[in-house]
Design a protein around this motif. Sequence first.
Motif, PDB file in Angstrom:
ATOM      1  N   UNK A 136     -28.058  38.467  41.555  1.00 13.60           N
ATOM      2  CA  UNK A 136     -27.858  38.986  42.906  1.00 13.60           C
ATOM      3  C   UNK A 136     -27.011  40.255  42.910  1.00 13.60           C
ATOM      4  N   UNK A 137     -27.325  41.157  43.840  1.00 12.79           N
ATOM      5  CA  UNK A 137     -26.558  42.389  44.007  1.00 12.79           C
ATOM      6  C   UNK A 137     -25.959  42.488  45.410  1.00 12.79           C
ATOM      7  N   UNK A 138     -25.893  41.356  46.095  1.00 17.13           N
ATOM      8  CA  UNK A 138     -25.289  41.311  47.428  1.00 17.13           C
ATOM      9  C   UNK A 138     -24.388  40.088  47.552  1.00 17.13           C
ATOM     10  N   UNK A 139     -23.253  40.264  48.222  1.00 19.15           N
ATOM     11  CA  UNK A 139     -22.370  39.140  48.554  1.00 19.15           C
ATOM     12  C   UNK A 139     -22.127  39.166  50.060  1.00 19.15           C
ATOM     13  N   UNK A 140     -22.272  38.008  50.676  1.00 21.73           N
ATOM     14  CA  UNK A 140     -21.976  37.852  52.101  1.00 21.73           C
ATOM     15  C   UNK A 140     -20.890  36.798  52.255  1.00 21.73           C
ATOM     16  N   UNK A 141     -19.773  37.166  52.895  1.00 21.92           N
ATOM     17  CA  UNK A 141     -18.689  36.211  53.148  1.00 21.92           C
ATOM     18  C   UNK A 141     -18.796  35.727  54.590  1.00 21.92           C
ATOM     19  N   UNK A 142     -18.847  34.408  54.772  1.00 23.07           N
ATOM     20  CA  UNK A 142     -18.939  33.844  56.116  1.00 23.07           C
ATOM     21  C   UNK A 142     -17.920  32.707  56.257  1.00 23.07           C
ATOM     22  N   UNK A 143     -17.718  32.259  57.495  1.00 22.30           N
ATOM     23  CA  UNK A 143     -16.754  31.199  57.766  1.00 22.30           C
ATOM     24  C   UNK A 143     -15.432  31.773  58.233  1.00 22.30           C
ATOM     25  N   UNK A 144     -14.602  30.921  58.823  1.00 21.45           N
ATOM     26  CA  UNK A 144     -13.350  31.373  59.415  1.00 21.45           C
ATOM     27  C   UNK A 144     -12.430  32.110  58.474  1.00 21.45           C
ATOM     28  N   UNK A 145     -12.330  31.658  57.224  1.00 20.84           N
ATOM     29  CA  UNK A 145     -11.457  32.322  56.245  1.00 20.84           C
ATOM     30  C   UNK A 145     -12.057  33.663  55.826  1.00 20.84           C
ATOM     31  N   UNK A 146     -13.358  33.838  56.083  1.00 15.85           N
ATOM     32  CA  UNK A 146     -14.047  35.056  55.680  1.00 15.85           C
ATOM     33  C   UNK A 146     -13.569  36.308  56.378  1.00 15.85           C
ATOM     34  N   UNK A 147     -12.848  36.180  57.505  1.00 18.55           N
ATOM     35  CA  UNK A 147     -12.353  37.382  58.176  1.00 18.55           C
ATOM     36  C   UNK A 147     -11.017  37.839  57.603  1.00 18.55           C
ATOM     37  N   UNK A 148     -10.504  37.134  56.586  1.00 23.24           N
ATOM     38  CA  UNK A 148      -9.262  37.546  55.928  1.00 23.24           C
ATOM     39  C   UNK A 148      -9.503  38.859  55.182  1.00 23.24           C
ATOM     40  N   UNK A 149      -8.781  39.888  55.550  1.00 19.55           N
ATOM     41  CA  UNK A 149      -9.000  41.225  54.987  1.00 19.55           C
ATOM     42  C   UNK A 149      -8.673  41.248  53.494  1.00 19.55           C
ATOM     43  N   UNK A 150      -7.669  40.497  53.076  1.00 15.47           N
ATOM     44  CA  UNK A 150      -7.309  40.495  51.656  1.00 15.47           C
ATOM     45  C   UNK A 150      -8.421  39.876  50.810  1.00 15.47           C
ATOM     46  N   UNK A 151      -9.037  38.809  51.297  1.00 11.13           N
ATOM     47  CA  UNK A 151     -10.169  38.223  50.586  1.00 11.13           C
ATOM     48  C   UNK A 151     -11.304  39.237  50.477  1.00 11.13           C
ATOM     49  N   UNK A 152     -11.572  39.947  51.553  1.00  2.73           N
ATOM     50  CA  UNK A 152     -12.623  40.967  51.532  1.00  2.73           C
ATOM     51  C   UNK A 152     -12.294  42.078  50.543  1.00  2.73           C
ATOM     52  N   UNK A 153     -11.024  42.476  50.464  1.00  6.98           N
ATOM     53  CA  UNK A 153     -10.616  43.515  49.514  1.00  6.98           C
ATOM     54  C   UNK A 153     -10.828  43.065  48.074  1.00  6.98           C
ATOM     55  N   UNK A 154     -10.431  41.848  47.765  1.00  4.33           N
ATOM     56  CA  UNK A 154     -10.575  41.337  46.403  1.00  4.33           C
ATOM     57  C   UNK A 154     -12.046  41.206  46.023  1.00  4.33           C
ATOM     58  N   UNK A 155     -12.860  40.734  46.957  1.00  6.56           N
ATOM     59  CA  UNK A 155     -14.290  40.607  46.684  1.00  6.56           C
ATOM     60  C   UNK A 155     -14.938  41.976  46.521  1.00  6.56           C
ATOM     61  N   UNK A 156     -14.457  42.960  47.274  1.00  9.46           N
ATOM     62  CA  UNK A 156     -15.006  44.317  47.185  1.00  9.46           C
ATOM     63  C   UNK A 156     -14.753  44.930  45.807  1.00  9.46           C
ATOM     64  N   UNK A 157     -13.606  44.639  45.225  1.00 10.14           N
ATOM     65  CA  UNK A 157     -13.304  45.148  43.878  1.00 10.14           C
ATOM     66  C   UNK A 157     -14.301  44.575  42.876  1.00 10.14           C
ATOM     67  N   UNK A 158     -14.544  43.275  42.951  1.00 11.45           N
ATOM     68  CA  UNK A 158     -15.501  42.644  42.040  1.00 11.45           C
ATOM     69  C   UNK A 158     -16.897  43.229  42.234  1.00 11.45           C
TER      70      UNK A 158
END
Length: 338
Positions: free
Chosen positions: A257-279
């Motif tokens: 896969x070349x796409x990641x989608x984060x969903x769910x209440x914890x998914x709006x955490x900006x730090x989680x999004x930042x860490x996933x973006x680096x990966x």
Amino acid sequence: MTIVLGFEGSANKIGVGIIQDGKVLSNPRRTYITPPGQGFMPSDTARHHRSCILDVLQEALEEAQIKPQDVNCVAYTKGPGMGAPLLSVAIVARTVSQLWKKPLLGVNHCIGHIEMGRLITGAENPTVLYVSGGNTQVISYSEHRYRIFGETIDIAVGNCLDRFARVLKISNDPSPGYNIEQMAKKGKKFVELPYTVKGMDVSFSGILSYIENSVEPNMLQEGQFSCLIDRLLLGGQETLFSMLVEITERAMAHCGSQEVLIVGGVGCNVRLQEMMAVMCKERGAKLFATDERFCIDNGAMIAQAGWEMFRSGQVTQLEDSWITQRYRTDEVEVTWRD
């Protein structure tokens, strides 16, 4: 033109959303908030939902500027979730369906999150990280099912963060996870905490036990709270999210896969999004995520999943319109995707 009304009430949020062919017409919700240090009990949460669900329904109709006769289908959360809140909302959905003479559809809560995420972000076939108060799963679509490639083997990441907040007497308004995210920004030094990844699965009970055993009543005094931010909030959040990024990357590699989608209440955490973006950047992949309007439980996500199901020919008969607290994501046949 197809308009679907969706009811969501699987936990401490009650929402009513209206979708018209991929467009969000309205999406009001209310949140049951408890005092610091306390969680929400099923019976109290259901009472909250019953007290305001008709007001939220009226608000949704007025905001969407439609009338009951314009609705083509009524969707509700069948599960997973807390029994009493689920049941209180399902009863209203069944009643509305019969009064308005509209078809009824029971929707899997997890799939509601996924379909809402796909709609809002435009992700085509992503590896999905679903993280909320009651669920933690890494999911990918294959052969008419959303397959679970990894998950928590004990408690969900959102529940773990809520318990952090409960131990430290952090406010539940607007949500414990949001308040932890803001307080963790004040941390100055990362402290290593228990990290448990087992193949494709994660375990959060160890880090939770560590934090519960690390906090003594006298440490909550103002003078010692700064060290708790470093040890427990900054370190705890970074460790939890690192585990989630690891299993997501492993699932991506497995699925090509070349796409990641984060969903769910914890998914709006900006730090989680930042860490996933680096990966994702390191893999040349794309990250898709949304904000609290659509990550946190809402009625529009149930309406959107219901819209997809309804246009593919699915309908729930009244005698089959029960709820279930344990409703696996991969139990649902995905008839609306090729």
